[in-house]
Design a protein around this motif. Structure first.
Motif, short mmCIF file in Angstrom:
data_model
loop_
_atom_site.label_atom_id
_atom_site.label_comp_id
_atom_site.label_asym_id
_atom_site.label_seq_id
_atom_site.Cartn_x
_atom_site.Cartn_y
_atom_site.Cartn_z
N ASN A 108 0.83 -1.20 0.00
CA ASN A 108 0.00 0.00 0.00
C ASN A 108 0.87 1.25 0.00
N GLY A 109 0.29 2.36 -0.41
CA GLY A 109 1.00 3.64 -0.33
C GLY A 109 1.02 4.45 -1.60
N SER A 110 0.52 3.93 -2.70
CA SER A 110 0.58 4.65 -3.97
C SER A 110 -0.15 5.98 -3.94
N GLU A 111 -1.14 6.11 -3.05
CA GLU A 111 -1.93 7.34 -3.01
C GLU A 111 -1.26 8.46 -2.23
N ALA A 112 -0.18 8.17 -1.55
CA ALA A 112 0.53 9.22 -0.81
C ALA A 112 1.07 10.26 -1.78
N GLU A 113 1.00 11.52 -1.41
CA GLU A 113 1.37 12.59 -2.34
C GLU A 113 2.85 12.60 -2.69
N ASN A 114 3.68 11.99 -1.85
CA ASN A 114 5.11 11.96 -2.16
C ASN A 114 5.58 10.60 -2.67
N VAL A 115 4.64 9.76 -3.12
CA VAL A 115 4.97 8.52 -3.82
C VAL A 115 4.62 8.74 -5.29
N CYS A 116 5.62 8.66 -6.15
CA CYS A 116 5.44 9.04 -7.55
C CYS A 116 5.75 7.89 -8.51
N TYR A 117 4.99 7.85 -9.59
CA TYR A 117 5.26 6.99 -10.73
C TYR A 117 5.58 7.91 -11.90
N LEU A 118 6.06 7.35 -13.00
CA LEU A 118 6.36 8.20 -14.15
C LEU A 118 6.00 7.47 -15.44
N ARG A 119 4.82 7.82 -15.96
CA ARG A 119 4.38 7.24 -17.22
C ARG A 119 3.82 8.28 -18.17
N ASP A 120 3.19 9.32 -17.62
CA ASP A 120 2.59 10.33 -18.49
C ASP A 120 2.87 11.73 -17.95
N LYS A 138 20.12 17.75 -6.81
CA LYS A 138 20.75 17.82 -5.49
C LYS A 138 19.88 17.19 -4.39
N ILE A 139 19.25 16.09 -4.75
CA ILE A 139 18.50 15.29 -3.79
C ILE A 139 19.29 14.01 -3.51
N ASN A 140 19.34 13.61 -2.25
CA ASN A 140 20.05 12.39 -1.87
C ASN A 140 19.26 11.17 -2.33
N VAL A 141 19.87 10.32 -3.13
CA VAL A 141 19.15 9.22 -3.76
C VAL A 141 19.67 7.86 -3.32
N THR A 142 18.73 6.98 -2.98
CA THR A 142 19.05 5.58 -2.73
C THR A 142 18.18 4.73 -3.64
N MET A 143 18.80 3.86 -4.43
CA MET A 143 18.07 2.96 -5.31
C MET A 143 17.94 1.59 -4.64
N VAL A 144 16.75 1.01 -4.73
CA VAL A 144 16.47 -0.30 -4.14
C VAL A 144 15.89 -1.21 -5.21
N LEU A 204 5.77 14.58 -10.08
CA LEU A 204 7.14 14.32 -9.63
C LEU A 204 7.93 15.61 -9.49
N VAL A 205 7.77 16.52 -10.44
CA VAL A 205 8.47 17.82 -10.35
C VAL A 205 8.05 18.56 -9.08
N ASN A 206 6.76 18.58 -8.79
CA ASN A 206 6.28 19.26 -7.58
C ASN A 206 6.85 18.61 -6.32
N ALA A 207 6.90 17.28 -6.32
CA ALA A 207 7.45 16.57 -5.16
C ALA A 207 8.94 16.84 -5.00
N MET A 208 9.66 16.91 -6.11
CA MET A 208 11.09 17.20 -6.07
C MET A 208 11.35 18.59 -5.52
N GLN A 209 10.55 19.56 -5.94
CA GLN A 209 10.73 20.94 -5.49
C GLN A 209 10.46 21.09 -4.01
N SER A 210 9.60 20.24 -3.47
CA SER A 210 9.25 20.34 -2.06
C SER A 210 10.23 19.61 -1.16
N CYS A 211 11.17 18.86 -1.75
CA CYS A 211 12.14 18.13 -0.90
C CYS A 211 13.57 18.39 -1.33
N ALA A 212 13.86 19.59 -1.81
CA ALA A 212 15.23 19.94 -2.21
C ALA A 212 16.19 19.69 -1.05
#
Length: 481
Positions: free
Chosen positions: A134-146, A185-191, A153-161
């Motif tokens: 669960n969790g896809s509906e959270a505003e800071n969980v993003c997918y990228l298809r369209d 300049k966001i700290n990234v961890t890939m899983v 995603l851009v809005n979420a990135m700007q809010s967590c610089a």
């Protein structure tokens, strides 16, 4: 109420735009073509969403990346469609399709009929819920298809610089989004669960190069495990990611790229399905003569390997769309779709291209401590796949040509030593004309069963080289896309 068209394209992605351009080039009269899309905008180049659209400075925005700029062709803005008499039915969901009655029913109740239907419905992003999470509906969980996903995603990135982002998935979307996040300049961890990134394509040695490069840009990797659960704050935002191996990662942003699923639901029980998509023949024609399918949703015969495949890449979408239109408009003149599988990506300052298939034994070459290296894949004594990072226009063209020719390889050690020179040499060798099959009729006349034109042997090679050259040229000038 309803409307009727001769040709209807269902879907508004990359393939739809390239099909529309090909229809106009082949003289479709105004008023005969319609594009139906759930998205509220005209077709655009989706690769821009994970590249230029996410840049912190001078990001790509529409109308700059409408199709067909990705292939250095016309930019098809809404005005272009209007001028060519093409009906854009945007922001519209199709509720059902009856392929035998040749009718579509929209969610608003409108019926649209056609004579020829071109399915370009593409694919959708797989959601966490399909894996029991669960969790896809959270505003800071993003997918990228369209485009809507990209804006979110851009809005979420700007809010967590300067914050922490966790990327779930180590494939195309994961790798390209991770690069864009790091640039911001966001700290990234890939899983991801695989032993290395891009596991469906990269060898461990190739993957190691890119992982080390990403790490030099600050990206961290956690491999061999998957997402277990999220932690949320009182507002429903994700604050941490829990992994199955027991790790806990603080998170201001989560990007999920765990694969796609072709949009076939409208046609299940009506058309033959295969490889997860809609099965088509060499003309991109489905099991119903008046229906064609292209792009991610189409499972088509790859002549080079003698088997049906479904390919998830923009190049296949562009080329299959153009070929399908040619088959629709001039069926007697169009041959079978003879596609050389082609994939590419551009992240940070890196740029690679891949041709063919990655089965068999991999033979690496070049300087893996530098900027130019690659690999060949050898199966049953023949080269069937090739990969190159940091190549020149000539080198990419040679790779494409050599891969299509499937030359015999007798010594793998010698191949490794020759490296790029092998492809460059093979690509320049003159190719023999195909053999002439001769038979005699009952009257004694000689009949040529196959034409003896030399260009039949090389037309595919020339086309492959042209594709490679265009990809290289365009990539150098439009890195953001």
């Amino acid at each position: 109420m309803g409307r009727a068209f001769v040709y209807v394209i269902l879907g508004g992605g990359v393939a739809a735009g390239y099909a529309a351009l090909e229809f106009t080039r082949r003289g479709v009269p105004p008023g005969e073509l319609c594009i139906i899309s759930e998205e509220p905008v005209a077709p655009y180049e989706r690769p821009a969403l994970s590249k230029g659209f996410l840049l912190p400075e001078s990001p790509a925005r529409l109308p700059s990346f409408h199709t067909c700029v990705g292939a250095n062709e016309e930019r098809l803005t809404p005005k272009w469609y209007k001028e060519h008499g093409i009906e854009l039915v945007l922001g519209t969901r199709v509720k059902s399709v009856d392929v035998r009655r040749k009718k579509l029913l929209t969610a608003t109740g409108e019926t649209i009929s056609y004579k020829i239907l071109l399915i370009a419905t593409g694919a959708r992003a797989l959601k966490l819920e399909e894996f029991g999470l669960n969790g896809s509906e959270a505003e800071n969980v993003c997918y990228l298809r369209d485009l809507a996903d990209a804006n979110g995603l851009v809005n979420a990135m700007q809010s967590c610089a300067g914050g922490n982002a966790v990327v779930i998935g180590g494939g195309y979307i994961g790798m390209e989004c991770a690069a864009s996040l790091a640039i911001n300049k966001i700290n990234v961890t890939m899983v991801f669960p695989e032993v290395h990134c891009m596991a469906r394509l990269f060898t461990p040695k190739i993957a190691s190069y890119y992982e080390e490069y990403y790490q030099s840009k600050g990206v961290k990797f956690i491999k061999g495990t998957v997402l277990s659960s999220f932690e949320f704050d009182s507002n429903g935002k994700v604050t941490a990611v829990n992994l199955r191996d027991g790790s806990r990662l603080p998170a201001d942003l989560v990007v999920v790229g765990i694969g796609i699923r072709p949009n076939t639901s409208l046609f299940e029980g009506q058309l033959t399905l295969d490889k997860g998509g809609i099965k088509v023949n060499g003309k991109l024609q489905t099991s119903i003569d008046s229906v064609y399918a292209v792009g991610d949703v189409a499972a088509f015969p790859v002549k080079l390997f003698g088997e049906t495949r479904r390919l998830e890449h923009v190049d296949s979408a562009r080329k299959s769309a153009k070929h399908a239109v040619a088959a629709i408009m001039e069926p007697e003149k169009s041959g079978e779709f003879d596609y050389l599988p082609f994939f590419y990506s551009r992240v940070f300052g890196l740029s690679w291209q891949f041709y063919g298939d990655n089965v068999g034994e991999a033979v690496h070459f070049g300087d893996f401590s530098g900027s130019t290296f690659g690999a060949y894949w050898i199966s049953k004594g023949h080269l069937i796949g090739s990969f190159l990072e940091g190549g020149t226009k000539e080198e990419y063209e040679a790779l494409a040509t050599a891969t299509r020719l499937k030359p015999l390889v007798e010594d793998l050690i010698e191949l490794e030593q020759q490296g790029l020179n092998f492809a460059l040499t093979v690509s320049k060798k003159p190719q023999p004309a195909p053999p002439i099959e001769v038979s005699r009729s009952t009257s004694g006349l000689v009949i040529l069963e196959k034409p003896a034109y030399a260009w039949h042997a090389t037309v595919g090679v020339v086309l492959a080289a042209s594709i490679a050259g265009l990809a290289y040229w365009y990539g150098r000038r439009r890195r953001r896309w």
